[in-house]
Design a protein around this motif. Structure first.
Motif, PDB file in Angstrom:
ATOM      1  N   VAL A 129      18.291  12.571 -22.903  1.00  0.00           N
ATOM      2  CA  VAL A 129      18.188  12.564 -21.442  1.00  0.00           C
ATOM      3  C   VAL A 129      16.770  12.101 -21.133  1.00  0.00           C
ATOM      4  CG1 VAL A 129      18.460  13.912 -19.330  1.00  0.00           C
ATOM      5  CG2 VAL A 129      19.788  14.531 -21.357  1.00  0.00           C
ATOM      6  N   LYS A 130      16.663  11.086 -20.263  1.00  0.00           N
ATOM      7  CA  LYS A 130      15.355  10.483 -20.016  1.00  0.00           C
ATOM      8  C   LYS A 130      15.168  10.177 -18.540  1.00  0.00           C
ATOM      9  CE  LYS A 130      17.153   5.919 -21.240  1.00  0.00           C
ATOM     10  NZ  LYS A 130      18.519   6.323 -20.965  1.00  0.00           N
ATOM     11  N   ALA A 131      13.954   9.735 -18.190  1.00  0.00           N
ATOM     12  CA  ALA A 131      13.627   9.394 -16.809  1.00  0.00           C
ATOM     13  C   ALA A 131      14.700   8.477 -16.230  1.00  0.00           C
ATOM     14  CB  ALA A 131      12.264   8.724 -16.752  1.00  0.00           C
ATOM     15  N   GLY A 132      15.167   8.814 -15.019  1.00  0.00           N
ATOM     16  CA  GLY A 132      16.203   8.019 -14.357  1.00  0.00           C
ATOM     17  C   GLY A 132      17.617   8.482 -14.658  1.00  0.00           C
ATOM     18  N   ASP A 133      17.759   9.580 -15.407  1.00  0.00           N
ATOM     19  CA  ASP A 133      19.093  10.109 -15.719  1.00  0.00           C
ATOM     20  C   ASP A 133      19.400  11.320 -14.848  1.00  0.00           C
ATOM     21  OD1 ASP A 133      19.597   8.273 -17.743  1.00  0.00           O
ATOM     22  OD2 ASP A 133      19.068   9.649 -19.376  1.00  0.00           O
ATOM     23  N   PHE A 134      20.654  11.376 -14.389  1.00  0.00           N
ATOM     24  CA  PHE A 134      21.203  12.569 -13.745  1.00  0.00           C
ATOM     25  C   PHE A 134      22.070  13.235 -14.803  1.00  0.00           C
ATOM     26  CE2 PHE A 134      24.180  15.091 -11.329  1.00  0.00           C
ATOM     27  CZ  PHE A 134      23.355  15.663 -10.372  1.00  0.00           C
ATOM     28  N   ALA A 135      21.797  14.489 -15.118  1.00  0.00           N
ATOM     29  CA  ALA A 135      22.504  15.177 -16.202  1.00  0.00           C
ATOM     30  C   ALA A 135      23.124  16.473 -15.708  1.00  0.00           C
ATOM     31  CB  ALA A 135      21.545  15.477 -17.345  1.00  0.00           C
ATOM     32  N   VAL A 136      24.274  16.813 -16.297  1.00  0.00           N
ATOM     33  CA  VAL A 136      24.932  18.084 -16.018  1.00  0.00           C
ATOM     34  C   VAL A 136      25.109  18.805 -17.346  1.00  0.00           C
ATOM     35  CG1 VAL A 136      26.980  19.216 -15.080  1.00  0.00           C
ATOM     36  CG2 VAL A 136      26.128  17.113 -14.011  1.00  0.00           C
ATOM     37  N   PHE A 137      24.535  20.030 -17.411  1.00  0.00           N
ATOM     38  CA  PHE A 137      24.606  20.864 -18.604  1.00  0.00           C
ATOM     39  C   PHE A 137      25.596  21.990 -18.353  1.00  0.00           C
ATOM     40  CE2 PHE A 137      20.367  19.022 -18.293  1.00  0.00           C
ATOM     41  CZ  PHE A 137      20.210  18.448 -19.543  1.00  0.00           C
ATOM     42  N   PRO A 138      26.578  22.179 -19.255  1.00  0.00           N
ATOM     43  CA  PRO A 138      27.615  23.197 -19.040  1.00  0.00           C
ATOM     44  C   PRO A 138      27.091  24.631 -19.069  1.00  0.00           C
ATOM     45  CG  PRO A 138      28.235  21.648 -20.791  1.00  0.00           C
ATOM     46  CD  PRO A 138      26.792  21.407 -20.476  1.00  0.00           C
ATOM     47  N   ASP A 139      27.721  25.482 -18.277  1.00  0.00           N
ATOM     48  CA  ASP A 139      27.425  26.916 -18.235  1.00  0.00           C
ATOM     49  C   ASP A 139      27.619  27.508 -19.627  1.00  0.00           C
ATOM     50  OD1 ASP A 139      27.076  29.566 -17.510  1.00  0.00           O
ATOM     51  OD2 ASP A 139      29.045  29.760 -16.587  1.00  0.00           O
ATOM     52  N   GLY A 140      26.620  28.267 -20.088  1.00  0.00           N
ATOM     53  CA  GLY A 140      26.733  28.974 -21.359  1.00  0.00           C
ATOM     54  C   GLY A 140      26.298  28.194 -22.574  1.00  0.00           C
ATOM     55  N   MET A 141      26.027  26.896 -22.429  1.00  0.00           N
ATOM     56  CA  MET A 141      25.656  26.087 -23.591  1.00  0.00           C
ATOM     57  C   MET A 141      24.380  26.623 -24.240  1.00  0.00           C
ATOM     58  SD  MET A 141      24.754  22.015 -23.915  1.00  0.00           S
ATOM     59  CE  MET A 141      26.389  21.457 -24.414  1.00  0.00           C
ATOM     60  N   THR A 142      24.411  26.728 -25.574  1.00  0.00           N
ATOM     61  CA  THR A 142      23.208  27.005 -26.349  1.00  0.00           C
ATOM     62  C   THR A 142      22.797  25.685 -26.992  1.00  0.00           C
ATOM     63  OG1 THR A 142      24.571  27.666 -28.245  1.00  0.00           O
ATOM     64  CG2 THR A 142      23.760  29.425 -26.799  1.00  0.00           C
ATOM     65  N   CYS A 143      21.487  25.458 -27.073  1.00  0.00           N
ATOM     66  CA  CYS A 143      21.022  24.169 -27.559  1.00  0.00           C
ATOM     67  C   CYS A 143      19.556  24.248 -27.956  1.00  0.00           C
ATOM     68  CB  CYS A 143      21.203  23.094 -26.488  1.00  0.00           C
ATOM     69  SG  CYS A 143      20.384  23.472 -24.931  1.00  0.00           S
ATOM     70  N   THR A 144      19.102  23.194 -28.596  1.00  0.00           N
ATOM     71  CA  THR A 144      17.686  22.997 -28.880  1.00  0.00           C
ATOM     72  C   THR A 144      17.212  21.817 -28.054  1.00  0.00           C
ATOM     73  OG1 THR A 144      17.920  23.834 -31.130  1.00  0.00           O
ATOM     74  CG2 THR A 144      15.993  22.472 -30.675  1.00  0.00           C
ATOM     75  N   TRP A 145      16.110  22.012 -27.344  1.00  0.00           N
ATOM     76  CA  TRP A 145      15.456  20.935 -26.590  1.00  0.00           C
ATOM     77  C   TRP A 145      14.314  20.415 -27.452  1.00  0.00           C
ATOM     78  CZ3 TRP A 145      14.654  19.623 -21.012  1.00  0.00           C
ATOM     79  CH2 TRP A 145      15.831  19.778 -20.284  1.00  0.00           C
ATOM     80  N   ASP A 146      14.333  19.112 -27.751  1.00  0.00           N
ATOM     81  CA  ASP A 146      13.249  18.458 -28.487  1.00  0.00           C
ATOM     82  C   ASP A 146      12.629  17.434 -27.530  1.00  0.00           C
ATOM     83  OD1 ASP A 146      11.507  17.326 -30.274  1.00  0.00           O
ATOM     84  OD2 ASP A 146      13.052  16.675 -31.700  1.00  0.00           O
ATOM     85  N   VAL A 147      11.583  17.876 -26.827  1.00  0.00           N
ATOM     86  CA  VAL A 147      10.933  17.038 -25.812  1.00  0.00           C
ATOM     87  C   VAL A 147       9.978  16.092 -26.529  1.00  0.00           C
ATOM     88  CG1 VAL A 147       9.520  17.036 -23.725  1.00  0.00           C
ATOM     89  CG2 VAL A 147      11.133  18.926 -24.137  1.00  0.00           C
ATOM     90  N   THR A 148      10.292  14.787 -26.495  1.00  0.00           N
ATOM     91  CA  THR A 148       9.480  13.796 -27.204  1.00  0.00           C
ATOM     92  C   THR A 148       8.485  13.093 -26.285  1.00  0.00           C
ATOM     93  OG1 THR A 148      11.245  12.169 -26.919  1.00  0.00           O
ATOM     94  CG2 THR A 148      11.214  13.395 -28.990  1.00  0.00           C
ATOM     95  N   GLU A 149       8.717  13.158 -24.967  1.00  0.00           N
ATOM     96  CA  GLU A 149       7.772  12.663 -23.969  1.00  0.00           C
ATOM     97  C   GLU A 149       7.731  13.718 -22.870  1.00  0.00           C
ATOM     98  OE1 GLU A 149       8.918   8.785 -22.511  1.00  0.00           O
ATOM     99  OE2 GLU A 149       9.341   8.060 -24.529  1.00  0.00           O
ATOM    100  N   ALA A 150       6.531  14.148 -22.467  1.00  0.00           N
ATOM    101  CA  ALA A 150       6.394  15.191 -21.442  1.00  0.00           C
ATOM    102  C   ALA A 150       7.402  14.948 -20.327  1.00  0.00           C
ATOM    103  CB  ALA A 150       4.977  15.212 -20.905  1.00  0.00           C
ATOM    104  N   ILE A 151       8.104  16.011 -19.931  1.00  0.00           N
ATOM    105  CA  ILE A 151       9.250  15.867 -19.023  1.00  0.00           C
ATOM    106  C   ILE A 151       9.009  16.583 -17.701  1.00  0.00           C
ATOM    107  CG2 ILE A 151      10.551  17.873 -19.859  1.00  0.00           C
ATOM    108  CD1 ILE A 151      13.029  15.906 -19.852  1.00  0.00           C
ATOM    109  N   GLU A 152       9.559  16.010 -16.643  1.00  0.00           N
ATOM    110  CA  GLU A 152       9.577  16.643 -15.329  1.00  0.00           C
ATOM    111  C   GLU A 152      10.940  16.350 -14.724  1.00  0.00           C
ATOM    112  OE1 GLU A 152       7.113  16.746 -11.102  1.00  0.00           O
ATOM    113  OE2 GLU A 152       6.460  15.400 -12.701  1.00  0.00           O
ATOM    114  N   LYS A 153      11.540  17.388 -14.133  1.00  0.00           N
ATOM    115  CA  LYS A 153      12.889  17.216 -13.580  1.00  0.00           C
ATOM    116  C   LYS A 153      13.057  18.045 -12.320  1.00  0.00           C
ATOM    117  CE  LYS A 153      15.013  21.034 -16.111  1.00  0.00           C
ATOM    118  NZ  LYS A 153      16.147  21.514 -16.881  1.00  0.00           N
ATOM    119  N   HIS A 154      13.982  17.579 -11.464  1.00  0.00           N
ATOM    120  CA  HIS A 154      14.523  18.396 -10.380  1.00  0.00           C
ATOM    121  C   HIS A 154      15.759  19.061 -10.967  1.00  0.00           C
ATOM    122  CE1 HIS A 154      12.113  16.877  -7.053  1.00  0.00           C
ATOM    123  NE2 HIS A 154      12.362  15.629  -7.421  1.00  0.00           N
ATOM    124  N   TYR A 155      16.016  20.331 -10.597  1.00  0.00           N
ATOM    125  CA  TYR A 155      17.193  21.000 -11.162  1.00  0.00           C
ATOM    126  C   TYR A 155      17.835  21.934 -10.136  1.00  0.00           C
ATOM    127  CZ  TYR A 155      14.386  25.195 -11.452  1.00  0.00           C
ATOM    128  OH  TYR A 155      13.616  26.284 -11.127  1.00  0.00           O
TER     129      TYR A 155
END
Length: 97
Positions: A68-94
């Motif tokens: 998921v990168k700049a310019g993407d609209f993303a939907v993450f499912p309720d309850g999902m467990t995951c690992t976030w590997d941020v490779t470029e400093a991130i900023e998002k509206h949520y």
């Protein structure tokens, strides 16, 4: 029952504002890092800057890792467990549904 995948739709900030009203949402960001996360609700997010590889874990491990990168609209499912590997400093509206 199969788990929902992360949905990613590239769109301009203007389109995200028109369709979803992202300017009224909260903002969040972090530097390059790696951490575990669990969603406590369905999250919609628009990435303003940065890049992350989200890898589902646990009961969600059959879902595909997603960039998921700049310019993407993303939907993450309720309850999902995951690992976030941020490779470029991130900023998002949520927003949580």
């Amino acid at each position: 029952m199969s788990k929902s995948e992360i949905e990613v739709t590239p769109m301009s900030k203007e389109e995200a504002e028109q369709k979803h009203g992202i300017s009224s949402w909260g903002t969040w960001g972090c530097g390059v890092s790696k951490f575990d996360w669990e969603y406590s609700g369905k999250e919609s997010a628009y990435v303003i800057r940065g890049k992350v590889l989200v890898t589902p874990t646990g009961e969600w491990a059959s879902c595909k890792p997603t960039v998921v990168k700049a310019g993407d609209f993303a939907v993450f499912p309720d309850g999902m467990t995951c690992t976030w590997d941020v490779t470029e400093a991130i900023e998002k509206h949520y927003n949580f549904d």
